[in-house]
Motif scaffolding. Sequence first.
Motif, PDB file in Angstrom:
ATOM      1  N   ARG A 236     -25.860  -7.676   2.721  1.00 30.79           N
ATOM      2  CA  ARG A 236     -24.611  -8.445   2.744  1.00 30.79           C
ATOM      3  C   ARG A 236     -23.840  -8.201   1.452  1.00 30.79           C
ATOM      4  O   ARG A 236     -24.421  -8.193   0.370  1.00 30.79           O
ATOM      5  N   PHE A 237     -22.535  -8.042   1.593  1.00 31.67           N
ATOM      6  CA  PHE A 237     -21.732  -7.756   0.401  1.00 31.67           C
ATOM      7  C   PHE A 237     -21.789  -8.901  -0.589  1.00 31.67           C
ATOM      8  O   PHE A 237     -21.833  -8.674  -1.808  1.00 31.67           O
ATOM      9  N   MET A 238     -21.742 -10.128  -0.109  1.00 29.91           N
ATOM     10  CA  MET A 238     -21.739 -11.278  -1.017  1.00 29.91           C
ATOM     11  C   MET A 238     -23.144 -11.526  -1.561  1.00 29.91           C
ATOM     12  O   MET A 238     -23.902 -12.352  -1.060  1.00 29.91           O
ATOM     13  N   GLY A 239     -23.470 -10.797  -2.601  1.00 32.17           N
ATOM     14  CA  GLY A 239     -24.749 -10.937  -3.263  1.00 32.17           C
ATOM     15  C   GLY A 239     -24.593 -10.702  -4.752  1.00 32.17           C
ATOM     16  O   GLY A 239     -23.528 -10.268  -5.218  1.00 32.17           O
ATOM     17  N   PRO A 240     -25.609 -10.970  -5.538  1.00 34.89           N
ATOM     18  CA  PRO A 240     -25.473 -10.873  -7.000  1.00 34.89           C
ATOM     19  C   PRO A 240     -25.135  -9.469  -7.500  1.00 34.89           C
ATOM     20  O   PRO A 240     -24.327  -9.319  -8.422  1.00 34.89           O
ATOM     21  N   ASP A 241     -25.700  -8.433  -6.897  1.00 27.87           N
ATOM     22  CA  ASP A 241     -25.441  -7.080  -7.381  1.00 27.87           C
ATOM     23  C   ASP A 241     -23.989  -6.668  -7.175  1.00 27.87           C
ATOM     24  O   ASP A 241     -23.354  -6.104  -8.071  1.00 27.87           O
ATOM     25  N   THR A 242     -23.460  -6.943  -5.975  1.00 29.12           N
ATOM     26  CA  THR A 242     -22.081  -6.544  -5.702  1.00 29.12           C
ATOM     27  C   THR A 242     -21.085  -7.408  -6.479  1.00 29.12           C
ATOM     28  O   THR A 242     -20.051  -6.909  -6.932  1.00 29.12           O
ATOM     29  N   LEU A 243     -21.378  -8.682  -6.653  1.00 25.77           N
ATOM     30  CA  LEU A 243     -20.482  -9.517  -7.450  1.00 25.77           C
ATOM     31  C   LEU A 243     -20.520  -9.105  -8.923  1.00 25.77           C
ATOM     32  O   LEU A 243     -19.490  -9.150  -9.609  1.00 25.77           O
ATOM     33  N   ASP A 244     -21.681  -8.693  -9.398  1.00 26.30           N
ATOM     34  CA  ASP A 244     -21.760  -8.162 -10.767  1.00 26.30           C
ATOM     35  C   ASP A 244     -20.909  -6.905 -10.913  1.00 26.30           C
ATOM     36  O   ASP A 244     -20.305  -6.672 -11.969  1.00 26.30           O
ATOM     37  N   LEU A 245     -20.882  -6.091  -9.880  1.00 24.48           N
ATOM     38  CA  LEU A 245     -20.082  -4.866  -9.902  1.00 24.48           C
ATOM     39  C   LEU A 245     -18.594  -5.179  -9.811  1.00 24.48           C
ATOM     40  O   LEU A 245     -17.766  -4.562 -10.500  1.00 24.48           O
ATOM     41  N   LEU A 246     -18.241  -6.137  -8.968  1.00 26.36           N
ATOM     42  CA  LEU A 246     -16.839  -6.445  -8.707  1.00 26.36           C
ATOM     43  C   LEU A 246     -16.174  -7.224  -9.830  1.00 26.36           C
ATOM     44  O   LEU A 246     -15.028  -6.938 -10.203  1.00 26.36           O
ATOM     45  N   HIS A 247     -16.852  -8.217 -10.378  1.00 26.37           N
ATOM     46  CA  HIS A 247     -16.220  -9.128 -11.329  1.00 26.37           C
ATOM     47  C   HIS A 247     -15.513  -8.430 -12.490  1.00 26.37           C
ATOM     48  O   HIS A 247     -14.365  -8.778 -12.810  1.00 26.37           O
ATOM     49  N   PRO A 248     -16.120  -7.442 -13.161  1.00 28.34           N
ATOM     50  CA  PRO A 248     -15.425  -6.815 -14.302  1.00 28.34           C
ATOM     51  C   PRO A 248     -14.149  -6.083 -13.912  1.00 28.34           C
ATOM     52  O   PRO A 248     -13.276  -5.859 -14.769  1.00 28.34           O
ATOM     53  N   LYS A 249     -14.018  -5.722 -12.641  1.00 27.62           N
ATOM     54  CA  LYS A 249     -12.836  -4.974 -12.212  1.00 27.62           C
ATOM     55  C   LYS A 249     -11.667  -5.885 -11.855  1.00 27.62           C
ATOM     56  O   LYS A 249     -10.552  -5.408 -11.614  1.00 27.62           O
ATOM     57  N   MET A 250     -11.918  -7.192 -11.831  1.00 27.09           N
ATOM     58  CA  MET A 250     -10.871  -8.149 -11.505  1.00 27.09           C
ATOM     59  C   MET A 250     -10.238  -8.703 -12.780  1.00 27.09           C
ATOM     60  O   MET A 250     -10.919  -8.920 -13.778  1.00 27.09           O
ATOM     61  N   LYS A 251      -8.931  -8.928 -12.719  1.00 30.08           N
ATOM     62  CA  LYS A 251      -8.242  -9.567 -13.831  1.00 30.08           C
ATOM     63  C   LYS A 251      -8.681 -11.027 -13.931  1.00 30.08           C
ATOM     64  O   LYS A 251      -9.146 -11.614 -12.961  1.00 30.08           O
ATOM     65  N   LEU A 252      -8.512 -11.604 -15.088  1.00 27.53           N
ATOM     66  CA  LEU A 252      -8.777 -13.025 -15.251  1.00 27.53           C
ATOM     67  C   LEU A 252      -7.847 -13.803 -14.317  1.00 27.53           C
ATOM     68  O   LEU A 252      -6.633 -13.625 -14.338  1.00 27.53           O
ATOM     69  N   GLY A 253      -8.412 -14.643 -13.464  1.00 30.31           N
ATOM     70  CA  GLY A 253      -7.622 -15.413 -12.513  1.00 30.31           C
ATOM     71  C   GLY A 253      -7.364 -14.708 -11.204  1.00 30.31           C
ATOM     72  O   GLY A 253      -6.766 -15.292 -10.294  1.00 30.31           O
ATOM     73  N   ALA A 254      -7.813 -13.455 -11.068  1.00 24.57           N
ATOM     74  CA  ALA A 254      -7.649 -12.736  -9.806  1.00 24.57           C
ATOM     75  C   ALA A 254      -8.424 -13.444  -8.707  1.00 24.57           C
ATOM     76  O   ALA A 254      -9.455 -14.071  -8.948  1.00 24.57           O
ATOM     77  N   GLU A 255      -7.928 -13.326  -7.492  1.00 24.50           N
ATOM     78  CA  GLU A 255      -8.499 -14.071  -6.361  1.00 24.50           C
ATOM     79  C   GLU A 255      -9.359 -13.171  -5.478  1.00 24.50           C
ATOM     80  O   GLU A 255      -8.977 -12.053  -5.147  1.00 24.50           O
ATOM     81  N   LEU A 256     -10.515 -13.692  -5.096  1.00 24.74           N
ATOM     82  CA  LEU A 256     -11.376 -13.080  -4.101  1.00 24.74           C
ATOM     83  C   LEU A 256     -11.322 -13.954  -2.853  1.00 24.74           C
ATOM     84  O   LEU A 256     -11.696 -15.128  -2.890  1.00 24.74           O
TER      85      LEU A 256
END
Length: 236
Positions: free
Chosen positions: A151-171
């Motif tokens: 499943r995409f919503m897991g710790p590994d993928t969120l760890d990968l995604l978070h740094p690529k998002m701007k502060l306040g960016a929406e998921l």
Amino acid sequence: MQANTNTPKDRTRGLLYGRRKGKTLRDARARAYEAGLARHALDLSEPCGDPYALFDVPVRKLALEIGFGGGEHLLHQLDRQPDTGFLGCEPFVNGMARLLDDAKEHEGQGRLRVYEGDAREVIAWLPIGCLDMVYLLYPDPWPKLKHEKRRFMGPDTLDLLHPKMKLGAELRVASDIDVYKATTLKATREHPGFEPSDRKTSVPWEDWARTRYEAKAIREDRTPAYFSFFAKVLPQ
């Protein structure tokens, strides 16, 4: 631009999608698919550099849709957000072909780039802090416990995604499967980089466009939920 076929070794431990192809494409759609990839496909073989330079026209924001299905939502947002460049990832050939065929009728097609494969490869390729919006709409739920790590919503993928998002960016995450709703809440609650919205999850976003998949889910008495999470600074 040509699609990259090289898969980073550290991102292939369990695919997040199933089959790649359905019915054989009809001739007209097959031609639109090939022409569309030639124009819109991302090339991950070189460093990304400036992600805003990926598009034919100037953009001020960057959005990513992970698994866009037939592309109805992506094209709807493309029309609504004329200052945003859209990156769409979809491993299913028939969905990619539909999007590329339909995109020909949209004036904003110059702000569209696509990747036929694992979205994690695109996320890993993007520079830090570039994404304003991320959409994950009705992802494959992988309902069996043995498939939970897919499943995409897991710790590994969120760890990968978070740094690529701007502060306040929406998921944004939408699902009609109870186990995936629970997975989404658990993953974001346990990740220190995401703040949940206080909006009602039973109500779609104001700019929402119902997809064929969602209409089918509602007909079959499955209840969609619509989650919003915002990227925040990680605690020290």
